[in-house]
Enzyme design. Structure first.
Site, PDB file in Angstrom:
ATOM      1  CD  GLU A 158      49.143 -54.772 -85.606  1.00 28.53           C
ATOM      2  OE1 GLU A 158      47.939 -54.894 -85.855  1.00 28.53           O
ATOM      3  OE2 GLU A 158      49.982 -54.439 -86.470  1.00 28.53           O
ATOM      4  CE1 TYR A 206      45.776 -58.010 -88.407  1.00 26.48           C
ATOM      5  CE2 TYR A 206      45.509 -57.062 -86.209  1.00 26.48           C
ATOM      6  CZ  TYR A 206      45.995 -56.988 -87.500  1.00 26.48           C
ATOM      7  OH  TYR A 206      46.736 -55.904 -87.871  1.00 26.48           O
ATOM      8  CG  ASP A 246      43.430 -56.170 -91.602  1.00 31.51           C
ATOM      9  OD1 ASP A 246      43.503 -56.579 -92.787  1.00 31.51           O
ATOM     10  OD2 ASP A 246      43.895 -55.077 -91.254  1.00 31.51           O
ATOM     11  CB  CYS A 302      43.212 -52.967-102.753  1.00 29.87           C
ATOM     12  SG  CYS A 302      42.012 -54.136-103.406  1.00 29.87           S
ATOM     13  CB  CYS A 358      42.965 -51.129-110.520  1.00 32.51           C
ATOM     14  SG  CYS A 358      41.612 -51.724-109.489  1.00 32.51           S
ATOM     15  CB  CYS A 406      47.121 -52.106-108.002  1.00 33.70           C
ATOM     16  SG  CYS A 406      47.239 -53.629-107.033  1.00 33.70           S
ATOM     17  CB  CYS A 451      44.247 -58.221-109.621  1.00 36.29           C
ATOM     18  SG  CYS A 451      42.674 -57.923-108.798  1.00 36.29           S
TER      19      CYS A 451
HETATM   20 FE1  SF4 Z   1      42.763 -54.274-105.647  1.00 37.97          FE
HETATM   21 FE2  SF4 Z   1      43.078 -55.869-107.778  1.00 37.97          FE
HETATM   22 FE3  SF4 Z   1      42.663 -53.255-108.109  1.00 37.97          FE
HETATM   23 FE4  SF4 Z   1      44.964 -54.125-107.103  1.00 37.97          FE
HETATM   24  S1  SF4 Z   1      44.170 -54.492-109.160  1.00 37.97           S
HETATM   25  S2  SF4 Z   1      43.763 -52.403-106.369  1.00 37.97           S
HETATM   26  S3  SF4 Z   1      44.304 -55.877-105.882  1.00 37.97           S
HETATM   27  S4  SF4 Z   1      41.242 -54.714-107.232  1.00 37.97           S
END
Ligand code: SF4
Length: 329
Positions: free
Chosen positions: A48, A131, A149, A197, A204, A207, A213
């Site tokens: 870390e 953190y 972070d 992200c 996305c 994701c 989101c």
């Molecule tokens: Fe980031 Fe939202 Fe895209 Fe996922 S859907 S990568 S959380 S912007």
């Protein structure tokens, strides 16, 4: 897919679905990193601290070497500061190494070798902020403490569609945290920010939380990036019989006190060419670094250091970069 949602903070956010999707993705897609092999508190702490402001690839290289030299917190506490800085050499931000060394002494000599096991006590160690304390407490000790972070902050901004700030970010992160797997959840949030992200062009479609989101892409910027300054800097590379001339930075220098570097020199007034030129960036300044082969005057201040010993010397990151580029190390 449902239409984009605008959230009022995180109170109505489907956190159970978010946790489930994120952790299922993390279980399959997480990167195999050396510090994920063990939940040993010393190793988690080291990773870390090293990962602060440093790329994962650069950390991997130094992480193994540091553990080889200082395999336990006891060995780190007993080490000389110069040896600790030498093992840190190339990672930059040497205050981290000094603070870690000081904290190791606190753990070994004041706490009888007992590592603090919760975020509040961890934060009392030198160099351990909010953190890092939450990261160690959750990953090594399974304590429900969320981390924030840069990666987590970006994910929180995008999934909420809001520019959260300060305490709002910590509240949101803690609200989403999976208390049953806090360490994995924190790492999953950071992993999502680092690999999917991303700051520019998030992927996305890959994701795991796209359906939850609010943004599904980059959130519009509200501030301009800091302008970069340009500077030129000149160093002398003096070599003789397998030795290099180094100078030590002042012990009270604001940056990298006590570290070793090449002597700086004036820009030459003739039209000669430097031996090499390289780029080096520190925060908002981009340096053009010119390195000149020189023959040191006999009384020049500094220390002739054999090339074999350079590995044990606490070099500044830039000095190491120059010596690598000049193929001396
Ligand atoms: Fe980031 Fe939202 Fe895209 Fe996922 S859907 S990568 S959380 S912007």
């Amino acid at each position: 897919m449902k239409p984009l949602r605008k959230l009022d903070g995180f109170s109505n956010f489907p956190k159970l679905a978010f946790r489930r999707r994120l952790l299922a993705w993390y279980d399959v897609h997480r990167r195999e990193l050396p510090w994920r092999v063990s939940r040993d508190s010393y190793r988690v702490w080291l990773s870390e601290i090293m990962l602060q402001q440093t790329r994962v690839a650069a950390v991997i290289e130094h992480y193994h070497e540091f553990l080889r030299r200082f395999p336990t917190v006891k060995r780190l506490a007993a080490a000389r500061e110069a040896s600790v800085l030498a093992a840190w050499s190339g990672l930059g931000y040497y205050r981290r190494a000094r603070m870690m060394h000081a904290a190791a002494k606190v753990i070994v000599y004041e706490r009888g070798g007992n590592f603090p096991a919760n975020a509040e006590e961890l934060q009392m160690l030198p160099g351990v902020g909010r953190y890092t304390a939450a990261a160690i407490a959750s990953i090594a000790f399974d304590k429900p403490a969320a981390v924030v972070d840069g990666n987590v902050e970006r994910v929180l901004h995008r999934i909420s569609g809001k520019r959260l700030a300060g305490e709002e970010l910590w509240t949101a992160a803690n609200h989403l945290l999976d208390a049953k797997r806090p360490g994995d959840f924190n790492q999953a949030m950071m992993e999502l920010g680092a690999t999917v992200c991303t700051p520019r062009m998030p992927t996305c479609l890959m994701c795991p939380v796209i359906k939850l989101c609010a943004t599904r892409g980059e959130l519009a910027a509200t501030s301009k990036p800091m302008p970069q300054k340009k500077r030129e800097i000149h160093y002398a590379l003096n070599c003789r019989n397998g030795e290099v001339l180094l100078v030590q930075r002042a012990p009270d220098a604001s940056l990298m006190p006590g570290m070793w570097e090449l002597p700086q020199r004036q820009s030459p007034d003739n039209a000669s060419q430097p031996q090499l030129t390289l780029r080096h960036s520190i925060t908002t300044t981009n340096y053009a670094v010119h390195v000149w082969r020189s023959i040191a005057p006999p009384r020049r201040l500094g220390k002739w250091t054999s090339v074999e010993r350079l590995k044990q010397v606490a070099l500044t990151g830039l000095a190491r970069k120059i010596l690598l580029a000049a193929e001396i190390i």
